[in-house]
Motif scaffolding. Structure first.
Motif, PDB file in Angstrom:
ATOM      1  N   GLU A   1       0.825  -1.208   0.000  1.00 40.78           N
ATOM      2  CA  GLU A   1       0.000   0.000   0.000  1.00 40.78           C
ATOM      3  C   GLU A   1       0.858   1.257   0.000  1.00 40.78           C
ATOM      4  N   SER A   2       1.901   1.258   0.832  1.00 43.41           N
ATOM      5  CA  SER A   2       2.784   2.420   0.892  1.00 43.41           C
ATOM      6  C   SER A   2       3.500   2.640  -0.432  1.00 43.41           C
ATOM      7  N   GLU A   3       3.968   1.557  -1.031  1.00 43.30           N
ATOM      8  CA  GLU A   3       4.674   1.698  -2.298  1.00 43.30           C
ATOM      9  C   GLU A   3       3.762   2.252  -3.379  1.00 43.30           C
ATOM     10  N   LEU A   4       2.544   1.721  -3.473  1.00 42.57           N
ATOM     11  CA  LEU A   4       1.598   2.206  -4.478  1.00 42.57           C
ATOM     12  C   LEU A   4       1.263   3.670  -4.235  1.00 42.57           C
ATOM     13  N   ASP A   5       1.031   4.029  -2.971  1.00 44.09           N
ATOM     14  CA  ASP A   5       0.687   5.413  -2.659  1.00 44.09           C
ATOM     15  C   ASP A   5       1.835   6.348  -3.000  1.00 44.09           C
ATOM     16  N   ALA A   6       3.057   5.949  -2.639  1.00 41.30           N
ATOM     17  CA  ALA A   6       4.215   6.788  -2.938  1.00 41.30           C
ATOM     18  C   ALA A   6       4.376   6.960  -4.439  1.00 41.30           C
ATOM     19  N   ARG A   7       4.262   5.873  -5.186  1.00 41.48           N
ATOM     20  CA  ARG A   7       4.425   5.960  -6.646  1.00 41.48           C
ATOM     21  C   ARG A   7       3.351   6.855  -7.261  1.00 41.48           C
ATOM     22  N   THR A   8       2.129   6.762  -6.729  1.00 44.56           N
ATOM     23  CA  THR A   8       1.030   7.574  -7.258  1.00 44.56           C
ATOM     24  C   THR A   8       1.267   9.053  -6.977  1.00 44.56           C
ATOM     25  N   ARG A   9       1.590   9.373  -5.725  1.00 46.78           N
ATOM     26  CA  ARG A   9       1.775  10.785  -5.367  1.00 46.78           C
ATOM     27  C   ARG A   9       3.030  11.387  -5.979  1.00 46.78           C
ATOM     28  N   LEU A  10       4.008  10.539  -6.269  1.00 51.70           N
ATOM     29  CA  LEU A  10       5.250  11.039  -6.853  1.00 51.70           C
ATOM     30  C   LEU A  10       5.265  10.908  -8.370  1.00 51.70           C
ATOM     31  N   SER A  11       4.149  10.519  -8.949  1.00 56.16           N
ATOM     32  CA  SER A  11       4.092  10.389 -10.407  1.00 56.16           C
ATOM     33  C   SER A  11       4.426  11.730 -11.040  1.00 56.16           C
ATOM     34  N   GLY A  12       5.228  11.672 -12.068  1.00 56.55           N
ATOM     35  CA  GLY A  12       5.704  12.895 -12.690  1.00 56.55           C
ATOM     36  C   GLY A  12       7.020  13.354 -12.111  1.00 56.55           C
ATOM     37  N   ALA A  13       7.417  12.753 -10.970  1.00 57.65           N
ATOM     38  CA  ALA A  13       8.683  13.147 -10.368  1.00 57.65           C
ATOM     39  C   ALA A  13       9.868  12.639 -11.170  1.00 57.65           C
ATOM     40  N   ASP A  14       9.598  11.745 -12.155  1.00 59.88           N
ATOM     41  CA  ASP A  14      10.704  11.235 -12.964  1.00 59.88           C
ATOM     42  C   ASP A  14      11.292  12.323 -13.849  1.00 59.88           C
ATOM     43  N   VAL A  15      10.631  13.480 -13.910  1.00 62.08           N
ATOM     44  CA  VAL A  15      11.199  14.583 -14.688  1.00 62.08           C
ATOM     45  C   VAL A  15      12.232  15.355 -13.870  1.00 62.08           C
ATOM     46  N   THR A  16      12.368  15.023 -12.589  1.00 59.59           N
ATOM     47  CA  THR A  16      13.388  15.677 -11.772  1.00 59.59           C
ATOM     48  C   THR A  16      14.766  15.206 -12.226  1.00 59.59           C
ATOM     49  N   PRO A  17      15.784  16.015 -12.004  1.00 61.77           N
ATOM     50  CA  PRO A  17      17.122  15.645 -12.472  1.00 61.77           C
ATOM     51  C   PRO A  17      17.704  14.406 -11.802  1.00 61.77           C
ATOM     52  N   PHE A  18      17.186  14.031 -10.628  1.00 64.53           N
ATOM     53  CA  PHE A  18      17.762  12.916  -9.881  1.00 64.53           C
ATOM     54  C   PHE A  18      16.697  11.859  -9.583  1.00 64.53           C
ATOM     55  N   PRO A  19      17.102  10.598  -9.477  1.00 64.70           N
ATOM     56  CA  PRO A  19      16.127   9.513  -9.311  1.00 64.70           C
ATOM     57  C   PRO A  19      15.575   9.413  -7.895  1.00 64.70           C
ATOM     58  N   ILE A  20      14.386   8.832  -7.795  1.00 64.72           N
ATOM     59  CA  ILE A  20      13.769   8.458  -6.526  1.00 64.72           C
ATOM     60  C   ILE A  20      13.676   6.941  -6.537  1.00 64.72           C
ATOM     61  N   THR A  21      14.459   6.288  -5.673  1.00 67.81           N
ATOM     62  CA  THR A  21      14.517   4.829  -5.634  1.00 67.81           C
ATOM     63  C   THR A  21      13.740   4.322  -4.437  1.00 67.81           C
ATOM     64  N   LEU A  22      12.793   3.412  -4.659  1.00 66.78           N
ATOM     65  CA  LEU A  22      11.976   2.868  -3.582  1.00 66.78           C
ATOM     66  C   LEU A  22      12.547   1.539  -3.101  1.00 66.78           C
ATOM     67  N   HIS A  23      12.531   1.349  -1.773  1.00 70.87           N
ATOM     68  CA  HIS A  23      13.014   0.126  -1.130  1.00 70.87           C
ATOM     69  C   HIS A  23      11.908  -0.420  -0.238  1.00 70.87           C
ATOM     70  N   ARG A  24      11.581  -1.700  -0.359  1.00 72.15           N
ATOM     71  CA  ARG A  24      10.656  -2.339   0.571  1.00 72.15           C
ATOM     72  C   ARG A  24      11.394  -2.691   1.854  1.00 72.15           C
ATOM     73  N   GLN A  25      10.973  -2.075   2.949  1.00 69.55           N
ATOM     74  CA  GLN A  25      11.596  -2.329   4.240  1.00 69.55           C
ATOM     75  C   GLN A  25      10.574  -2.055   5.338  1.00 69.55           C
ATOM     76  N   ALA A  26      10.432  -3.000   6.259  1.00 64.46           N
ATOM     77  CA  ALA A  26       9.491  -2.828   7.365  1.00 64.46           C
ATOM     78  C   ALA A  26       9.839  -1.581   8.168  1.00 64.46           C
ATOM     79  N   LEU A  27       8.814  -0.781   8.477  1.00 65.47           N
ATOM     80  CA  LEU A  27       8.988   0.450   9.242  1.00 65.47           C
ATOM     81  C   LEU A  27       7.889   0.568  10.288  1.00 65.47           C
TER      82      LEU A  27
END
Length: 356
Positions: A71-97
């Motif tokens: 759920e967190s990954e999907l939500d993050a990807r949805t809210r950050l959609s379009g962020a791939d136009v930023t000069p630097f990458p956003i890398t997601l990691h699955r990790q219990a928090l």
């Protein structure tokens, strides 16, 4: 990767030290908010503000973002959609928090020349105030992801409780470090010795306390920050009737008497606290402009729709020549008790150290 215990040669013995926040970053690590109960029903707004923060950082440097499940990954990807136009990458990691305060639950990085390592401190959620078993595993995950040989320490220590100037001086608060719920029996001298061997500090300076109702017991990063080797910015309250007024004035007076390794006084700059008193689900909230985050070419400063928002930005901009000082909303994030510095952890530039 090799793990080093307290009986092995220390970081200091091998020439490692903690660099200041303004040293060049390879990335910023954050965690994605996931628990509406911890945010007192404000999760949607918190995630909106996080998305703005993550996008802003990714305009200047890479972002490493921990997500605790599908759920967190999907939500993050949805809210950050379009962020791939930023000069630097956003890398997601699955990790219990358990939560997102990576300044405290994450590692503290150390460097030696071009080499990078980290210290894995024990995290107990500011003296057992919240669940922390998953968050206590974050440094090991980061070390594994980066392939770092590193040190494991038995002591509790939170990154938000310590400021460093990159020239051998550290700054903290007694109200935080000396609590019995962290490292019972440890004295100021004990901490000075510990931080010399682990982070390379040669002088540890102490303030009395922090903001009212701060569940961290008064972290230094909510009130007082180094902005360069010789300059400190510190929070002050306008209202003499405010519970924070006297504490901040005592801190200000103490800072004016402090000196660096050469015995030279620091330049001390006053930073207003927000003018309005903010109330949350568990009483007074601790909003502060001192919880800014310094990155590659930028500084992000929390804003609270407060009368002092603009004044805080104007006070900070001259202190960061060559960096863009950006105000971003944190009115929802502060409901959890912290802001931008609390949720970020910088990874300095460096090549992964594999051990001696």
């Amino acid at each position: 990767m090799p793990h080093f215990s307290p009986t092995d040669p220390t970081p200091h013995a091998l020439g490692f030290a903690m660099p200041p926040e303004w040293a060049p970053h390879a990335a910023t690590w954050l965690g994605w908010p996931a628990d509406d109960e911890l945010w007192f029903g404000h999760l949607t707004g918190v995630r909106d503000e996080f998305a703005q923060l993550v996008r802003t950082i990714a305009h200047f440097e890479p972002v490493q973002l921990l997500v605790r499940g599908e759920e967190s990954e999907l939500d993050a990807r949805t809210r950050l959609s379009g962020a791939d136009v930023t000069p630097f990458p956003i890398t997601l990691h699955r990790q219990a928090l358990d939560d997102v305060w990576l300044r405290d639950s994450g590692p503290i990085f150390v460097t030696r020349g071009k080499q990078l390592s980290l210290v894995n401190w024990r995290f107990n959620a500011w003296g057992g105030k919240f669940e922390y078993e998953h968050d206590n595993q974050v440094p090991e995950y980061v070390a594994g992801a980066l392939g770092l040989a590193h040190w494991d320490r038995p002591e509790v220590l939170e990154g938000g409780g310590l400021e460093v100037n990159g020239a051998g001086v550290g700054l903290t608060t007694r109200s935080c470090f000396l609590t019995d719920t962290r490292n019972p029996g440890m004295t100021e001298a004990d901490y000075a010795a510990l931080l010399k061997e682990t982070l390379g500090l040669k002088k540890l300076l102490w303030l009395g306390g922090g903001l009212e109702n701060d569940h961290t017991d008064g972290h230094i990063d909510t009130i007082t920050r180094f902005v360069n080797e010789s300059t400190i910015v510190t929070s002050v309250a306008d209202d003499s009737q405010d519970a924070n007024f006297a504490v901040m004035q005592r801190n200000l007076a103490a800072l004016r008497e402090m000196t660096d390794l050469d015995g030279q006084p620091f330049r001390v700059v006053e930073l207003p606290l927000p003018a309005a008193r903010l109330e949350g689900a568990e009483g007074r909230l601790p909003p502060t402009y001192a919880n800014f985050y310094i990155g590659n070419g930028f500084v992000v400063v929390p804003q609270y729709h407060d009368a002092n928002d603009k004044a805080a930005l104007e006070a900070l901009r001259p202190l960061f020549p060559g960096r863009e000082v950006i105000g971003l909303p944190s009115r929802q994030i502060i409901e959890g008790g912290g802001s931008f510095h609390c949720v970020t952890q910088q990874q300095p530039v460096g090549e992964a150290w594999q051990g001696e």
